[in-house]
Every structure is written in C-alpha cells, then in structure tokens.
Design a protein around this motif. Structure first.
Motif, PDB file in Angstrom:
ATOM      1  N   TYR A  80      93.642 -30.343 -13.768  1.00  0.00           N
ATOM      2  CA  TYR A  80      93.285 -31.347 -14.755  1.00  0.00           C
ATOM      3  C   TYR A  80      92.476 -32.588 -13.945  1.00  0.00           C
ATOM      4  O   TYR A  80      92.310 -33.646 -14.542  1.00  0.00           O
ATOM      5  CB  TYR A  80      94.351 -31.840 -15.820  1.00  0.00           C
ATOM      6  CG  TYR A  80      95.009 -31.156 -16.669  1.00  0.00           C
ATOM      7  CD1 TYR A  80      94.306 -30.720 -17.843  1.00  0.00           C
ATOM      8  CD2 TYR A  80      96.118 -30.292 -16.219  1.00  0.00           C
ATOM      9  CE1 TYR A  80      94.951 -29.790 -18.720  1.00  0.00           C
ATOM     10  CE2 TYR A  80      96.580 -29.248 -17.357  1.00  0.00           C
ATOM     11  CZ  TYR A  80      96.102 -29.160 -18.324  1.00  0.00           C
ATOM     12  OH  TYR A  80      96.547 -28.093 -19.157  1.00  0.00           O
TER      13      TYR A  80
ATOM     14  N   PHE B 149      95.617 -37.224 -22.077  1.00  0.00           N
ATOM     15  CA  PHE B 149      96.820 -36.496 -22.195  1.00  0.00           C
ATOM     16  C   PHE B 149      97.566 -37.002 -23.511  1.00  0.00           C
ATOM     17  O   PHE B 149      97.707 -37.872 -23.621  1.00  0.00           O
ATOM     18  CB  PHE B 149      97.697 -36.651 -20.965  1.00  0.00           C
ATOM     19  CG  PHE B 149      97.016 -36.244 -19.689  1.00  0.00           C
ATOM     20  CD1 PHE B 149      96.851 -37.031 -18.729  1.00  0.00           C
ATOM     21  CD2 PHE B 149      96.618 -34.998 -19.560  1.00  0.00           C
ATOM     22  CE1 PHE B 149      96.148 -36.695 -17.392  1.00  0.00           C
ATOM     23  CE2 PHE B 149      95.925 -34.445 -18.348  1.00  0.00           C
ATOM     24  CZ  PHE B 149      95.717 -35.262 -17.266  1.00  0.00           C
TER      25      PHE B 149
ATOM     26  N   LEU C  57     100.457 -34.671 -24.605  1.00  0.00           N
ATOM     27  CA  LEU C  57     101.451 -33.964 -24.889  1.00  0.00           C
ATOM     28  C   LEU C  57     102.730 -34.418 -23.657  1.00  0.00           C
ATOM     29  O   LEU C  57     102.395 -35.043 -22.973  1.00  0.00           O
ATOM     30  CB  LEU C  57     101.445 -32.515 -24.466  1.00  0.00           C
ATOM     31  CG  LEU C  57     100.244 -32.082 -25.415  1.00  0.00           C
ATOM     32  CD1 LEU C  57      99.726 -30.481 -24.994  1.00  0.00           C
ATOM     33  CD2 LEU C  57     100.736 -31.987 -26.838  1.00  0.00           C
TER      34      LEU C  57
ATOM     35  N   HIS D 298     105.417 -29.770 -21.885  1.00  0.00           N
ATOM     36  CA  HIS D 298     104.424 -28.870 -22.481  1.00  0.00           C
ATOM     37  C   HIS D 298     103.336 -28.472 -21.434  1.00  0.00           C
ATOM     38  O   HIS D 298     102.846 -27.531 -21.160  1.00  0.00           O
ATOM     39  CB  HIS D 298     103.666 -29.678 -23.561  1.00  0.00           C
ATOM     40  CG  HIS D 298     104.145 -29.765 -24.940  1.00  0.00           C
ATOM     41  ND1 HIS D 298     105.303 -30.480 -25.100  1.00  0.00           N
ATOM     42  CD2 HIS D 298     103.790 -29.220 -25.947  1.00  0.00           C
ATOM     43  CE1 HIS D 298     105.751 -30.414 -26.571  1.00  0.00           C
ATOM     44  NE2 HIS D 298     104.895 -29.446 -26.919  1.00  0.00           N
ATOM     45  N   TYR D 299     103.089 -29.596 -20.537  1.00  0.00           N
ATOM     46  CA  TYR D 299     102.039 -29.422 -19.630  1.00  0.00           C
ATOM     47  C   TYR D 299     102.430 -28.298 -18.430  1.00  0.00           C
ATOM     48  O   TYR D 299     101.745 -27.704 -17.804  1.00  0.00           O
ATOM     49  CB  TYR D 299     101.599 -30.688 -18.841  1.00  0.00           C
ATOM     50  CG  TYR D 299     100.783 -31.313 -19.642  1.00  0.00           C
ATOM     51  CD1 TYR D 299      99.283 -31.095 -20.227  1.00  0.00           C
ATOM     52  CD2 TYR D 299     100.867 -32.646 -20.338  1.00  0.00           C
ATOM     53  CE1 TYR D 299      98.400 -31.567 -20.961  1.00  0.00           C
ATOM     54  CE2 TYR D 299     100.067 -33.103 -21.309  1.00  0.00           C
ATOM     55  CZ  TYR D 299      98.802 -32.720 -21.559  1.00  0.00           C
ATOM     56  OH  TYR D 299      97.948 -33.497 -22.282  1.00  0.00           O
TER      57      TYR D 299
ATOM     58  N   LEU E  94     101.907 -25.290 -20.038  1.00  0.00           N
ATOM     59  CA  LEU E  94     100.475 -24.781 -19.851  1.00  0.00           C
ATOM     60  C   LEU E  94      99.830 -24.520 -18.778  1.00  0.00           C
ATOM     61  O   LEU E  94      98.840 -23.683 -18.550  1.00  0.00           O
ATOM     62  CB  LEU E  94      99.729 -26.076 -20.482  1.00  0.00           C
ATOM     63  CG  LEU E  94      99.792 -26.437 -21.752  1.00  0.00           C
ATOM     64  CD1 LEU E  94      99.225 -27.580 -22.115  1.00  0.00           C
ATOM     65  CD2 LEU E  94      99.178 -25.338 -22.803  1.00  0.00           C
TER      66      LEU E  94
ATOM     67  N   ARG F  82      93.852 -22.020 -21.790  1.00  0.00           N
ATOM     68  CA  ARG F  82      95.128 -23.150 -21.774  1.00  0.00           C
ATOM     69  C   ARG F  82      94.463 -24.434 -22.576  1.00  0.00           C
ATOM     70  O   ARG F  82      95.342 -25.212 -23.023  1.00  0.00           O
ATOM     71  CB  ARG F  82      94.803 -23.541 -20.241  1.00  0.00           C
ATOM     72  CG  ARG F  82      96.054 -24.792 -19.876  1.00  0.00           C
ATOM     73  CD  ARG F  82      95.850 -25.207 -18.475  1.00  0.00           C
ATOM     74  NE  ARG F  82      95.609 -24.114 -17.289  1.00  0.00           N
ATOM     75  CZ  ARG F  82      94.601 -23.948 -16.574  1.00  0.00           C
ATOM     76  NH1 ARG F  82      93.510 -25.106 -16.533  1.00  0.00           N
ATOM     77  NH2 ARG F  82      94.575 -23.143 -15.767  1.00  0.00           N
ATOM     78  N   SER F  83      93.128 -24.578 -22.670  1.00  0.00           N
ATOM     79  CA  SER F  83      92.407 -25.844 -23.346  1.00  0.00           C
ATOM     80  C   SER F  83      92.941 -25.560 -24.867  1.00  0.00           C
ATOM     81  O   SER F  83      93.081 -26.421 -25.337  1.00  0.00           O
ATOM     82  CB  SER F  83      91.117 -25.832 -23.149  1.00  0.00           C
ATOM     83  OG  SER F  83      90.374 -26.810 -23.889  1.00  0.00           O
TER      84      SER F  83
ATOM     85  N   TYR G 251      95.137 -24.040 -26.254  1.00  0.00           N
ATOM     86  CA  TYR G 251      96.735 -24.392 -26.418  1.00  0.00           C
ATOM     87  C   TYR G 251      97.078 -25.820 -26.588  1.00  0.00           C
ATOM     88  O   TYR G 251      97.899 -26.463 -27.209  1.00  0.00           O
ATOM     89  CB  TYR G 251      97.754 -23.436 -25.922  1.00  0.00           C
ATOM     90  CG  TYR G 251      97.633 -21.985 -26.117  1.00  0.00           C
ATOM     91  CD1 TYR G 251      98.282 -21.689 -27.527  1.00  0.00           C
ATOM     92  CD2 TYR G 251      97.440 -20.890 -25.467  1.00  0.00           C
ATOM     93  CE1 TYR G 251      98.431 -20.336 -27.826  1.00  0.00           C
ATOM     94  CE2 TYR G 251      97.405 -19.614 -25.875  1.00  0.00           C
ATOM     95  CZ  TYR G 251      97.978 -19.232 -26.961  1.00  0.00           C
ATOM     96  OH  TYR G 251      98.135 -18.006 -27.519  1.00  0.00           O
ATOM     97  N   GLU G 252      96.560 -26.663 -25.600  1.00  0.00           N
ATOM     98  CA  GLU G 252      96.618 -28.030 -25.467  1.00  0.00           C
ATOM     99  C   GLU G 252      95.937 -28.756 -26.744  1.00  0.00           C
ATOM    100  O   GLU G 252      96.747 -29.565 -27.291  1.00  0.00           O
ATOM    101  CB  GLU G 252      96.056 -28.532 -24.270  1.00  0.00           C
ATOM    102  CG  GLU G 252      96.163 -29.886 -23.954  1.00  0.00           C
ATOM    103  CD  GLU G 252      95.324 -30.574 -22.856  1.00  0.00           C
ATOM    104  OE1 GLU G 252      95.480 -31.737 -22.768  1.00  0.00           O
ATOM    105  OE2 GLU G 252      94.803 -29.826 -22.369  1.00  0.00           O
TER     106      GLU G 252
ATOM    107  N   SER H 298      98.470 -27.619 -29.722  1.00  0.00           N
ATOM    108  CA  SER H 298      99.690 -28.379 -29.711  1.00  0.00           C
ATOM    109  C   SER H 298      99.602 -29.836 -30.087  1.00  0.00           C
ATOM    110  O   SER H 298     100.403 -30.392 -30.610  1.00  0.00           O
ATOM    111  CB  SER H 298     100.195 -28.364 -28.268  1.00  0.00           C
ATOM    112  OG  SER H 298     100.500 -27.036 -27.889  1.00  0.00           O
ATOM    113  N   THR H 299      98.467 -30.503 -29.539  1.00  0.00           N
ATOM    114  CA  THR H 299      98.268 -31.828 -30.050  1.00  0.00           C
ATOM    115  C   THR H 299      97.966 -32.156 -31.606  1.00  0.00           C
ATOM    116  O   THR H 299      98.436 -32.561 -32.050  1.00  0.00           O
ATOM    117  CB  THR H 299      97.056 -32.305 -29.089  1.00  0.00           C
ATOM    118  OG1 THR H 299      97.346 -32.220 -27.925  1.00  0.00           O
ATOM    119  CG2 THR H 299      96.829 -33.809 -29.710  1.00  0.00           C
TER     120      THR H 299
END
Length: 376
Positions: A100, A137, A139, A143-144, A147, A156-157, A159-160, A163-164
């Motif tokens: 990231y 950020f 989460l 969570h990270y 991920l 990955r992006s 699901y991030e 999740s948010t």
C-alpha cells in the motif's frame, strides 16, 4: 561458515537509529488522540513498514540480513512495548507498506517537521503533502493482515472496498473471500466491469448487477446428500435471512415468503419476495431443487407480469425474477425466454466453491473475451 546470531543489544549505529525512529513513532501514536485505536494501529504499522523498507534500501543487502533485522527489531520492541511486536507482525508491517505504499501518510507541518497524518497534522488522513487525495485506510489491522494474503492487487482492492462499504466483520470478509465473491461477480461482467470491481467495488445500477453464480448457501447447514423439500430450503433461508441477504448483495430488503396473489379464482404463491432499494424494484425468487424446466421459467414470467401490472408503481423499475435452481440449462433458458426478459436462472450450491475452479473459469472466460474482441 555459520554466523553466530547477534544479541538484540548489539545493534550497529544505523540499526540503533532505525530502532530509535520506530520507538519514537510508537510512542507518538500511543499518545495521539485519533479516530480510534484500530486506525492508529493501522497507520502506525504502515509507518513501521516504511521505516524498515527505507532503511533496507540504504545499503544492507546481504543474504539473510532482512530476516535478522526483523528479528532484532521484534526482540527490542517487545522488550519495551510488550505484545504486538512479534517477528511475524513486524514482517506484516513491512509487507503492508510494500502493498500500500502509494498511500502517503507522512506530511510536512508548517515548522517543517514530519508528522503522522492522524488528524492532528495540517493534512487529513488520506492526503499527501501536495494535496492530492489518496484512499484512506478504513479497516482494522486484522482485516489488512488477511487482505495481504490475497495475491492479486485488483481482487485485494475489491475486498477492501466492500469490507468498508458493507462494514464487514473479519468473519464476513473471510467468508466472502472463501466463497469466491470476486470471481462470481467477475464472471458475469465484461473486462470494463471487472476493472470497475477493483476500482469501485460492487456497484448496482442495473438488474444484471444483482446477479452472481453460483449463489453459495453453505450457511444453511443443509447437506448436498440429504433429502429435503423446497419448503425445507425456504425455511432454512428464512431462519438465516440476514446471511442470505448478505449473499444476495447490496440493497436487498426482505418483504415476504409465499406471497399470494389471485386471478381467475386461482391462488399463486411466490416463494420469496424482496425489494432492492438501489434499483427501486421488486425481486422475486422461486426455489427449485432439481434441474430447471421451461415450466419453471414460464411460471416466473407470469409472476413478474403480475407484479409489473398490479403491484409496482409507475415510479418503480421493472420487476426482476430469479429462478434459483440446482442445475440450469443455458440453451433452455435462451430458447424459452424472449430477448431482454427481466428473468434469470441462477444455480445455487450448499458448500463453499473451490476458488481454484472459479479462478480457472474466470481465466478461461477472459481468454474467450480477448479472442472475441475486435482488432484495434
């Protein structure tokens, strides 16, 4: 020749400077009133990773040095700050920054000093010193960490973002990943749609956006081998309605089961009736245990026609019908339904799918799309 591991106290001058900078960082984070403990932890771990990577890039590149450095830092930090700084977690900090690194978190204050962007510096979280917006950020650290185990950046992006937006717990995130949500949505989209999944998450702007295949209903606790009726399946869904809504996707509201309507003195019953607040339309679901038949599609067409003509208002969108079956027949669906029909057949399964199989299907689908694409 095997080298004897150095004691944690035997740090070189550069290593001591690195430890001191990370030590200051942790102390600053612990004393900062920010948006929450989790957010402070995430930003702190990102900065720990940045310090480590930048230190490594300054010179020490000999084999095994990176592992030794992580172990030394872990030992010293654990001795001073306690739990949370094991070697594996320090390694996650490094991996987190590398994954990231485009999210710049250190900004310059008016005095020229570097400061963590935790809401107390002149720039807010998610902004660079140049004022360009970056995705913040949002989460928890747990969570990270999960991920980071997702290999492809686009997935990955996705699901991030989801999740948010959906406020998934870590358990929700793991379940959606294990059910292959990304692949199941991607299989019903073109290449632009797949890119949109990575950039914006699952957006719902048309009826086809509601669809994924298969629907995974492992949470119902029904065995593939067990004998059960359609009413048993319906009752299991109702008992797990919250999880079923999560599996259906965004914007669904449950309205009724066995919704009755009557014409010509005959009663008809729709198994499940939902409303999607994003598309402003009714979504009807009929449950079928066996193989799809043309009678099933014809029956759903009648249900949809009735709702469109007698239930929905003029301001609402056309009703969507979904026949949820164990096994569908693409050719049968194509020849039975008129083009543009707002009726869809989708398969369900009572166990988590193999992500490898879904990924293989997605790769095959992408290859077909590439071959069919017109030459530039």
């Amino acid at each position: 020749m095997t080298k004897t591991p150095r004691a944690a106290s035997a740090l070189t001058d550069p290593e001591s400077a690195l430890f001191a900078s990370i030590r200051t960082l942790i102390e600053s984070a612990r004393s900062t009133v920010a948006r929450g403990v989790d957010l402070v932890q995430v930003h702190t771990h990102f900065e720990i990773g940045r310090h480590i990577v930048e230190f490594e890039q300054q010179g020490e590149q000999r084999a095994g040095y990176g592992n030794a450095l992580l172990s030394l830092l872990s030992e010293r930090l654990t001795a001073e700050f306690g739990k949370g700084f094991g070697r594996s977690n320090i390694a996650y900090c490094r991996s987190f920054y590398l994954a990231y690194r485009e999210r710049v978190l250190i900004v310059q204050t008016a005095s020229g000093q570097s400061s963590l962007a935790l809401g107390t510096a002149p720039f807010q979280i998610g902004q660079t010193a140049s004022g360009q917006s970056e995705r913040p950020f949002t989460l928890s650290w747990s969570h990270y960490v999960f991920l980071l185990g997702i290999k492809h950046a686009e997935e990955r992006s996705f699901y991030e973002i989801e999740s948010t937006q959906q406020q998934w717990t870590l358990r929700d995130l793991k379940r959606q990943f294990q059910s292959g949500l990304y692949e199941r949505l991607a299989l019903s989209r073109d290449q632009d749609g797949i890119r949109q999944l990575a950039q914006q998450g699952h957006t719902v702007s048309r009826a086809s956006d509601l669809l994924k295949e298969p629907l995974v209903l492992e949470f119902l606790g029904l065995s593939e081998q067990a004998r059960f009726s359609e009413s048993d399946l319906e009752a299991a869904i109702i008992s797990q309605i919250e999880r079923f809504l999560l599996e259906l996707g965004k914007g669904f509201l449950f309205e009724a089961r066995q919704k009755r309507f009557t014409f010509d003195d005959e009663h008809f019953f729709v198994d499940l009736v939902f409303y999607n607040r994003l598309l402003h339309c009714y979504v009807l679901i009929d449950l079928k245990l066996g193989k799809l038949t043309h009678q099933d599609l014809g029956q759903m067409q009648m249900y949809v026609n009735y709702f469109d003509r007698h239930v929905k208002t003029d301001t609402e969108a056309a009703t969507v019908g979904i026949v949820l079956c164990k096994k569908k027949h693409e050719a049968l669906v194509e020849i039975t339904l008129p083009q543009g029909a707002n009726i869809h057949a989708r398969e369900y399964q009572l166990y988590l799918p193999s992500k490898e199989e879904l990924q293989q299907k997605l790769a095959e689908w992408a290859d077909i799309e590439t071959k069919q694409a017109p030459a530039a």
